[in-house]
Write a protein that holds these residues in place. Structure first.
Motif, PDB file in Angstrom:
ATOM      1  N   MET A   1       6.872   4.424   5.396  1.00 57.03           N
ATOM      2  CA  MET A   1       5.912   5.470   5.748  1.00 57.03           C
ATOM      3  C   MET A   1       5.879   5.713   7.255  1.00 57.03           C
ATOM      4  SD  MET A   1       4.415   6.747   3.041  1.00 57.03           S
ATOM      5  CE  MET A   1       2.875   7.404   3.671  1.00 57.03           C
ATOM      6  N   GLY A   2       6.070   4.646   8.048  1.00 58.69           N
ATOM      7  CA  GLY A   2       6.046   4.813   9.491  1.00 58.69           C
ATOM      8  C   GLY A   2       4.730   5.395   9.957  1.00 58.69           C
ATOM      9  N   ASP A 305       3.181  -0.045  -3.089  1.00 54.72           N
ATOM     10  CA  ASP A 305       4.123   0.158  -1.998  1.00 54.72           C
ATOM     11  C   ASP A 305       3.358   0.874  -0.883  1.00 54.72           C
ATOM     12  OD1 ASP A 305       3.870   2.798  -2.867  1.00 54.72           O
ATOM     13  OD2 ASP A 305       5.871   2.875  -3.757  1.00 54.72           O
ATOM     14  N   ALA A 306       4.051   1.227   0.189  1.00 57.50           N
ATOM     15  CA  ALA A 306       3.357   1.826   1.328  1.00 57.50           C
ATOM     16  C   ALA A 306       2.679   3.139   0.949  1.00 57.50           C
ATOM     17  CB  ALA A 306       4.346   2.054   2.473  1.00 57.50           C
ATOM     18  N   GLN A 311      -2.406   5.984   0.004  1.00 56.41           N
ATOM     19  CA  GLN A 311      -3.166   6.898  -0.850  1.00 56.41           C
ATOM     20  C   GLN A 311      -4.542   6.338  -1.183  1.00 56.41           C
ATOM     21  OE1 GLN A 311      -1.567   7.516  -4.838  1.00 56.41           O
ATOM     22  NE2 GLN A 311      -2.223   9.641  -4.795  1.00 56.41           N
ATOM     23  N   ILE A 312      -4.602   5.055  -1.600  1.00 55.58           N
ATOM     24  CA  ILE A 312      -5.893   4.506  -2.000  1.00 55.58           C
ATOM     25  C   ILE A 312      -6.790   4.251  -0.792  1.00 55.58           C
ATOM     26  CG2 ILE A 312      -5.227   2.048  -2.005  1.00 55.58           C
ATOM     27  CD1 ILE A 312      -6.870   1.860  -4.654  1.00 55.58           C
ATOM     28  N   LEU A 313      -6.190   3.908   0.351  1.00 57.20           N
ATOM     29  CA  LEU A 313      -6.977   3.732   1.566  1.00 57.20           C
ATOM     30  C   LEU A 313      -7.541   5.070   2.036  1.00 57.20           C
ATOM     31  CD1 LEU A 313      -4.717   1.253   3.574  1.00 57.20           C
ATOM     32  CD2 LEU A 313      -6.851   0.702   2.385  1.00 57.20           C
ATOM     33  N   ARG A 325       4.893  -9.968  -3.864  1.00 53.21           N
ATOM     34  CA  ARG A 325       6.339 -10.184  -3.910  1.00 53.21           C
ATOM     35  C   ARG A 325       7.103  -9.567  -2.733  1.00 53.21           C
ATOM     36  NH1 ARG A 325       6.233  -9.015 -10.347  1.00 53.21           N
ATOM     37  NH2 ARG A 325       5.501 -11.065 -10.985  1.00 53.21           N
ATOM     38  N   PRO A 326       6.723  -8.395  -2.233  1.00 52.56           N
ATOM     39  CA  PRO A 326       7.464  -7.875  -1.072  1.00 52.56           C
ATOM     40  C   PRO A 326       7.443  -8.803   0.133  1.00 52.56           C
ATOM     41  CG  PRO A 326       6.187  -6.123  -2.067  1.00 52.56           C
ATOM     42  CD  PRO A 326       5.756  -7.402  -2.738  1.00 52.56           C
TER      43      PRO A 326
END
Length: 366
Positions: A1-2, A305-306, A311-313, A325-326
């Motif tokens: 996402m950067g 994932d990012a 999105q949820i934040l 796991r990541p």
């Protein structure tokens, strides 16, 4: 996402801590403690320090007593040797600029006779979890083995377990942790008390919703009384149903518990979401309901994932996102997310037990 993920990389106040980003390393069992004694070690210190760029590290689940153990080689926090071992970890993380909290764990019926002097596991009720735990046999090989039917805890037993939680929280502070997280999720002891499928008690800890949340409330009160609400969180798993935990009343029960915990000033609730394929999705309405009844921070962990994290934040339905796991094969996960770099894959054969291979030998980006 950067730079397209501004919320994920924004700072946040979490209880007594100021976090530089909203990326959390989720608790993950890795079974690398020294034997005998389930003692944290220098290898574990290196592993956690390598991942200190996360806004917050949450340790692997850590048994509060010998009775609370359910898997081989998992670390404890009930002896002085374990406290000193964890001090290696907290010192290494703090020297690397990180923040780390200890997850307090009692597995209840998710255990095996080999971990108990009397051969008996314990639970709210004498009901099988219909599940397995990872146990290393006399041949040194780890295998998944069936959990036995547990012994029902007496009211005095319950009081003793609550005291074990308090003492474990005190030892966590002695070991240099920045706080503690109470493991109340995934079919372990606190979760077993919450659900009608695992709690058939007829006393003040069973039956009604008010009674089924009592144990969790008393554990939280004991821990908060020892270390402070601003250093305490709890992990809950309303939508996880394996291990014979498919309770039809769990959603209102979790919301009722969350509302009562809000009055304690608890720092956060950590939602453990299912992370396997075809797992149940958490309804958005539940997320709004949780926001309405709990004013502290909300952390989520699952198959994020990012992009999903941002999105949820951005929607205001969570304040932090935990990645599990990541982080295993990507000790510099925050940098990789920021730079939109590919993520390395982990070796599933080295998840539990072993040495540095598949644990602390994953490289950072060149």
């Amino acid at each position: 996402m950067g730079l397209a993920a501004p919320t994920l990389f924004s700072s946040l106040r979490l209880g007594s801590l100021r976090l530089p980003n909203r990326i959390v390393m989720a608790p993950m069992t890795r079974s690398r403690s020294d034997q005998p004694g389930d003692i944290p070690n220098a290898l574990m210190a290196r592993y956690y320090a390598q991942r200190a760029s996360a806004g917050l590290l949450i340790t692997e689940a850590t048994q509060i007593s010998r009775q609370g153990q359910g898997y081989s080689y998992t670390p404890g926090i009930y002896t002085q040797e374990q406290v000193e071992g964890w001090r290696l970890v907290t010192d290494a993380v703090h020297q690397a600029g990180g923040r780390i909290i200890l997850q307090l764990w009692h597995v209840g019926r998710m255990s095996h006779a080999s971990f108990h002097a009397d051969g008996q596991t314990v639970a709210p009720s004498a009901l099988s979890p219909q599940a397995q735990v990872w146990v290393v046999g006399q041949d040194g090989v780890g295998r998944m083995v069936d959990c036995p039917v547990p012994r029902e805890l007496s009211t005095q037993d319950i009081a003793d377990v609550i005291e074990d939680y308090r003492l474990a929280a005190a030892r966590a502070m002695q070991a240099g942790f920045d706080g503690v997280e109470i493991h109340g999720a995934n079919g372990y002891l606190i979760d077993q008390f919450l659900r009608t499928t695992s709690n058939h008690r007829l006393d003040e800890y069973g039956g009604s919703m008010e009674n089924r949340v009592r144990f969790a409330q008393e554990v939280v009160a004991a821990v908060v009384g020892e270390v402070g609400a601003n250093r305490t969180g709890i992990r809950l798993a309303p939508f996880i149903t394996q291990r014979a935990m498919n309770c039809p009343e769990i959603i209102p029960t979790i919301l009722h518990l969350s509302s009562s915990l809000d009055k304690t000033g608890l720092a956060y609730i950590h939602l453990s979401e299912a992370d396997w394929d075809e797992a149940p999705l958490i309804p958005e309405q539940f997320r709004h309901d949780l926001r309405d009844c709990f004013s502290g921070r909300i952390m989520v962990a699952g198959k994020y994932d990012a992009a999903r994290a941002e999105q949820i934040l951005s929607a205001g339905l969570a304040d932090l996102v935990a990645f599990g796991r990541p982080f295993i094969a990507n000790p510099d996960l925050p940098a990789r997310i920021r730079e939109q770099s590919p993520l390395a894959a982990f070796d599933p054969h080295t998840l539990f037990g072993g040495d540095a291979h598949g644990y602390s030998d994953y490289p950072v980006m060149s």
